[in-house]
Enzyme design. Structure first.
Site, PDB file in Angstrom:
ATOM      1  N   CYS A   1       0.243   2.731  -4.627  1.00 56.01           N
ATOM      2  CA  CYS A   1      -0.532   3.911  -4.981  1.00 56.01           C
ATOM      3  C   CYS A   1       0.211   5.190  -4.602  1.00 56.01           C
ATOM      4  O   CYS A   1       1.033   5.193  -3.689  1.00 56.01           O
ATOM      5  CB  CYS A   1      -1.881   3.886  -4.251  1.00 56.01           C
ATOM      6  SG  CYS A   1      -2.917   2.480  -4.661  1.00 56.01           S
TER       7      CYS A   1
ATOM      8  N   HIS B   1       0.829  -1.196   0.000  1.00 57.80           N
ATOM      9  CA  HIS B   1       0.000   0.000   0.000  1.00 57.80           C
ATOM     10  C   HIS B   1       0.869   1.253   0.000  1.00 57.80           C
ATOM     11  O   HIS B   1       1.915   1.298   0.636  1.00 57.80           O
ATOM     12  CB  HIS B   1      -0.892   0.038   1.241  1.00 57.80           C
ATOM     13  CG  HIS B   1      -2.103  -0.847   1.160  1.00 57.80           C
ATOM     14  ND1 HIS B   1      -2.958  -0.844   0.081  1.00 57.80           N
ATOM     15  CD2 HIS B   1      -2.620  -1.742   2.055  1.00 57.80           C
ATOM     16  CE1 HIS B   1      -3.946  -1.706   0.300  1.00 57.80           C
ATOM     17  NE2 HIS B   1      -3.754  -2.274   1.484  1.00 57.80           N
TER      18      HIS B   1
END
Length: 365
Positions: free
Chosen positions: A298, A242
């Site tokens: 991301c 993440h």
């Protein structure tokens, strides 16, 4: 090909609020960043001075592929066999595997052909995320690409894959597989398994010896990774997991957000900001060291806060392929340095001598 569904955004200690997942479809691509306009001192506004400051702040040659721009999210793939990557298949990151497809080609590559192939593979599989290349030097995009370069010194690698297996929300499926896939490839480039460090939160038959990817372990592993590096060494850093964003309170970021990596224990230990990554991973390496980074997460476009970058837009790629081109100055690099100087304070000279010297030049302390 199946694609993982969008992940909910876990709330992270330290103010990380924006989408640290790896969902299917990110925001649309935008134009390249403008050149530097806001600098911490009048003497640092010219392009030449930016280059000089960059060389002092980050003496090593650093290259980073990121899976998407800061405003975008990066995707997971349910089965990387659809990309044609050698290996057992299974889930994996779209960025990692789009890059690996190109790396396994026998043809000689340039930075722009790698980016073009990555974009093509991503578009062919329905992804709108746009990879980026960031560098510590103004880099000819038509120049030769390789992971190890022509370095003749030691080769070391640090690979991190986090599936968040202990969490009830935000779990991923392919990040540990990404580490194993990248391990297989860099072994063909002269990186020995004995000089690789793995941080993963689950078992994998190809990764028998590993540490947990906690915040402290990641920070300590980065410190150990760069310690003792010498001119001629080739380093490789890979992160799959993440990524997030948190509010920038200093005003140095154009989008008013700092980019972050999300450790396995982010809920209690917090996140790792782009400022910290630059200081720990980039600023301490000496001149003559080569570091290649892959950030498959991301909001990763400028997550190392490097001074130069290139966004792989259709127009930009076509221009470079027809007329040539270079990575361009980032508009937030010098203000980011100023923020880092103030955040760390006088201890900066001890932690990063090069940055401490620059801080004195800028009159920070």
């Amino acid at each position: 090909m199946g694609i993982c569904s969008s992940k909910p955004a876990p709330s992270a200690t330290g103010g990380s609020t924006a989408n640290p997942g790896k969902p299917t479809q990110p925001a649309s691509a935008a134009t390249a960043k403008p050149t530097q306009s806001n600098a911490p001192s009048a003497s640092a506004t010219a392009t030449g001075d930016i280059a000089n400051t960059a060389e002092q702040a980050c003496p090593a040659d650093v290259y980073m592929f990121s899976g998407c721009k800061d405003a975008q999210t990066s995707a997971d793939v349910s089965d990387v066999m659809s990309f044609g990557v050698p290996g057992p298949g299974g889930a994996g990151g779209a960025c990692t595997n789009a890059l690996l497809v190109h790396c396994y080609k026998p043809d000689e590559a340039t930075w722009v052909t790698v980016l073009s192939d990555m974009v093509r593979y991503l578009e062919d599989h329905g992804y709108t995320q746009r990879p980026m290349l960031s560098t510590s030097r103004k880099t000819d995009l038509s120049g030769p690409f390789s992971i190890a370069g022509t370095q003749t010194g030691a080769k070391k690698a640090l690979l991190i894959g986090i599936n968040y297996t202990s969490h009830t929300q935000g779990r991923l499926s392919g990040c540990i597989n990404d580490v194993a896939s990248m391990k297989r490839y860099i072994e063909t480039q002269g990186f020995g398994a004995g000089n690789m460090t793995f941080l993963v939160d689950g078992d994998h038959e190809e990764l028998p010896s590993h540490k947990q990817p906690t915040k402290k372990n990641i920070e300590d592993s980065i410190d150990e990774f760069v310690a003792g590096a010498r001119a001629g060494d080739s380093l490789f850093f890979h992160y799959s997991g993440h990524g997030g964003q948190q509010k920038d309170t200093s005003g140095d970021e154009k989008d008013s957000k700092d980019e972050t990596l999300i450790p396995e224990d982010y809920q209690t230990a917090g996140v790792i900001s782009d400022d910290e990554l630059f200081q720990r991973l980039c600023s301490k390496l000496p001149k003559g060291v080569r570091l290649v980074c892959i950030m498959d997460c991301c909001h990763s476009g400028t997550i190392l806060d490097l001074p130069y970058s290139f966004e792989a837009t259709k127009e930009g790629l076509e221009q470079v392929q027809s007329s040539g081109g270079f990575t361009s100055p980032n508009d937030s690099f010098l203000p980011t340095l100023q923020k880092l100087f103030k955040k760390v304070g006088p201890m900066l000279s001890e932690q990063s001598p090069q940055l401490g010297a620059l801080a004195k030049q800028f009159g920070i302390f």
